[in-house]
Design a protein around this motif. Structure first.
Motif, mmCIF file in Angstrom:
data_model
loop_
_atom_site.group_PDB
_atom_site.id
_atom_site.type_symbol
_atom_site.label_atom_id
_atom_site.label_comp_id
_atom_site.label_asym_id
_atom_site.label_seq_id
_atom_site.Cartn_x
_atom_site.Cartn_y
_atom_site.Cartn_z
ATOM 1 N N VAL A 57 0.855 -1.184 0.000
ATOM 2 C CA VAL A 57 0.000 0.000 0.000
ATOM 3 C C VAL A 57 0.889 1.231 0.000
ATOM 4 N N ALA A 58 0.348 2.330 -0.519
ATOM 5 C CA ALA A 58 1.069 3.597 -0.547
ATOM 6 C C ALA A 58 0.262 4.644 0.204
ATOM 7 N N THR A 59 0.948 5.641 0.710
ATOM 8 C CA THR A 59 0.286 6.651 1.527
ATOM 9 C C THR A 59 -0.301 7.795 0.705
ATOM 10 N N SER A 60 -0.070 7.814 -0.625
ATOM 11 C CA SER A 60 -0.578 8.903 -1.457
ATOM 12 C C SER A 60 -0.963 8.378 -2.840
ATOM 13 N N PRO A 61 -1.919 9.051 -3.517
ATOM 14 C CA PRO A 61 -2.406 8.581 -4.812
ATOM 15 C C PRO A 61 -1.364 8.428 -5.916
ATOM 16 N N PRO A 62 -0.383 9.339 -6.072
ATOM 17 C CA PRO A 62 0.576 9.145 -7.168
ATOM 18 C C PRO A 62 1.326 7.816 -7.084
ATOM 19 N N MET A 63 1.724 7.423 -5.865
ATOM 20 C CA MET A 63 2.420 6.151 -5.701
ATOM 21 C C MET A 63 1.478 4.971 -5.955
ATOM 22 N N THR A 64 0.256 5.086 -5.456
ATOM 23 C CA THR A 64 -0.735 4.019 -5.670
ATOM 24 C C THR A 64 -1.012 3.840 -7.152
ATOM 25 N N THR A 65 -1.108 4.948 -7.873
ATOM 26 C CA THR A 65 -1.379 4.886 -9.308
ATOM 27 C C THR A 65 -0.279 4.132 -10.045
ATOM 28 N N ILE A 66 0.983 4.443 -9.740
ATOM 29 C CA ILE A 66 2.083 3.741 -10.405
ATOM 30 C C ILE A 66 2.023 2.249 -10.088
ATOM 31 N N MET A 67 1.750 1.906 -8.845
ATOM 32 C CA MET A 67 1.722 0.491 -8.473
ATOM 33 C C MET A 67 0.573 -0.236 -9.148
ATOM 34 N N TYR A 68 -0.564 0.448 -9.310
ATOM 35 C CA TYR A 68 -1.676 -0.158 -10.061
ATOM 36 C C TYR A 68 -1.262 -0.382 -11.510
ATOM 37 N N PRO A 99 -9.536 -2.381 -0.678
ATOM 38 C CA PRO A 99 -10.139 -1.575 0.384
ATOM 39 C C PRO A 99 -9.602 -0.143 0.319
ATOM 40 N N VAL A 100 -10.401 0.818 0.775
ATOM 41 C CA VAL A 100 -9.973 2.213 0.819
ATOM 42 C C VAL A 100 -9.297 2.464 2.164
ATOM 43 N N VAL A 101 -8.008 2.789 2.121
ATOM 44 C CA VAL A 101 -7.237 2.958 3.358
ATOM 45 C C VAL A 101 -6.946 4.422 3.682
ATOM 46 N N GLY A 102 -7.354 5.340 2.795
ATOM 47 C CA GLY A 102 -7.046 6.748 3.030
ATOM 48 C C GLY A 102 -5.590 7.054 2.734
ATOM 49 N N GLY A 103 -5.050 8.056 3.379
ATOM 50 C CA GLY A 103 -3.664 8.411 3.135
ATOM 51 C C GLY A 103 -3.347 9.776 3.701
ATOM 52 N N TRP A 104 -2.111 10.203 3.521
ATOM 53 C CA TRP A 104 -1.676 11.496 4.032
ATOM 54 C C TRP A 104 -1.404 12.422 2.858
#
Length: 368
Positions: A57-68, A99-104
């Motif tokens: 999991v990543a704490t922010s959308p840009p990182m999550t997007t790359i991993m997806y 699941p939606v984990v939120g983030g910082w």
């Protein structure tokens, strides 16, 4: 003689035992025997991580997007809920998976318990000192996550510098080939637009306004990552002419937009785009009069901004075609869109679906 033979046998046995011991303790190494590996992350920290990173999991959308984009099967959670429209181009096997984990980021609604509940074996923290996320932030995350390893990755929102981040995450995820593929796509279109943009005379550069928000009266100058694609492809960001603080979102008046009188408007809000041609306040603006207002495609991730990251790689050729369809006539946006979605969004578009995405953004059929 017999005594000598016994001595030789004892020596041989000792050598065999030593060899076995050496084999046990040195091959494989101790890090592999424990199922871990030691890496240096992008903050130059030494981190012990699983040899098989299979839930991350990543704490922010840009990182999550790359991993997806690189390894969706290894993603253990997302930062926010996809909308129904965004889910239109998400494969069925992923629609209910995360699941939606939120983030910082933005609202700062991260919750450590929710992150841990997604059962990751690795957490990725995007570091961006401009956004106040630095080494101390990473160390705080590591303290809160305890034994769950946290890896710092440069959250590079500049599309011309994002390749290293993509490559690093590709190695961590065991998706080097996919990372190389994404880097290759990015580099191909960066080379194309940088070559063409450099040949456009200053007198022929089109003026462009980035209309952010539902009223279209927020914007960014070129110094902000949010509006970077305008100048990258050779456009002139009108907000650069009078605004010095180029890194922050700027609130402007309709009178200011009328004064700028841009040739092209790029929007990221569907509500604004849906009403701009019928709104009398905007009627005298050149881009509106000439029907040169465009909406960044939105699904499953936005192409132009919100957030800037690997998702705007496909926005590079799109922005080029929006501003200068004649100068970038060699770019086939239908082919580029299908390639990007198939390889990195894991969704095979038909020609009609690709054309619908592009024409819905305001591009003419003849310019695709």
């Amino acid at each position: 003689m017999e005594k000598k033979t016994k001595i030789i046998l004892i020596v041989l046995l000792a050598l065999i035992i030593c060899g076995v011991a050496i084999s046990i303790f040195s091959s494989p190494s101790s890090k592999n025997s424990s199922g871990n590996q030691t890496i240096t992350d992008m903050a130059n920290r030494t981190v012990n991580i699983p040899s098989d990173v299979n839930r991350v999991v990543a704490t922010s959308p840009p990182m999550t997007t790359i991993m997806y984009m690189l390894a969706p099967d290894k993603l253990a959670g997302v930062n926010f809920q996809w909308t129904d429209e965004e889910l239109k181009y998400v494969p069925d096997q992923y629609k209910e998976k995360f699941p939606v984990v939120g983030g910082w980021f933005g609202s700062q609604d991260g919750n450590y318990e929710e992150f841990i509940a997604s059962e990751p074996n690795l957490v990725v923290e995007g570091i961006d000192e401009g956004m106040g996320v630095d080494l101390s932030t990473v160390e705080e995350r590591q303290e809160k996550f305890g034994s769950l390893p946290v890896v710092a990755v440069t959250d590079n929102t500049n599309v011309t510098e994002i390749d290293n981040t993509i490559g690093f995450l590709g190695k961590i995820l065991g998706a080097e080939d996919k990372a190389d593929q994404l880097i290759g796509f990015n580099d191909k279109y960066l080379a194309e637009v940088q070559s063409t943009a450099s040949s456009i005379p200053e007198s022929e550069r089109k003026s462009v306004y980035y209309a952010s928000g539902e009223d279209g009266l927020s914007t960014y100058a070129s110094g902000a990552s949010h509006g970077q694609l305008i100048s990258l492809v050779g456009g002139k960001n009108v907000a650069d002419t009078e605004i010095q603080d180029s890194g922050s979102e700027l609130t402007v008046s309709i009178e200011q937009v009328m004064k700028w009188n841009p040739d092209v408007i790029i929007a990221t809000d569907e509500d604004f785009y849906g009403k701009v041609y019928s709104d009398s306040k905007w009627a005298s603006v050149k881009a509106v009069k000439n029907h040169q207002v465009y909406l960044s495609p939105q699904s499953p991730f936005k192409w132009f901004d919100r957030p800037p990251g690997a998702n705007i790689i496909i926005g590079v050729p799109w922005t080029a075609k929006v501003i200068y369809p004649d100068r970038y006539s060699n770019i086939n946006m239908v082919d580029a869109t299908k390639e990007f979605y198939s390889n990195f969004y894991h969704y095979d578009l038909s020609d009609d679906e690709a054309r619908d995405i592009l024409t819905s953004s305001g591009l003419n059929e003849s310019d695709l």
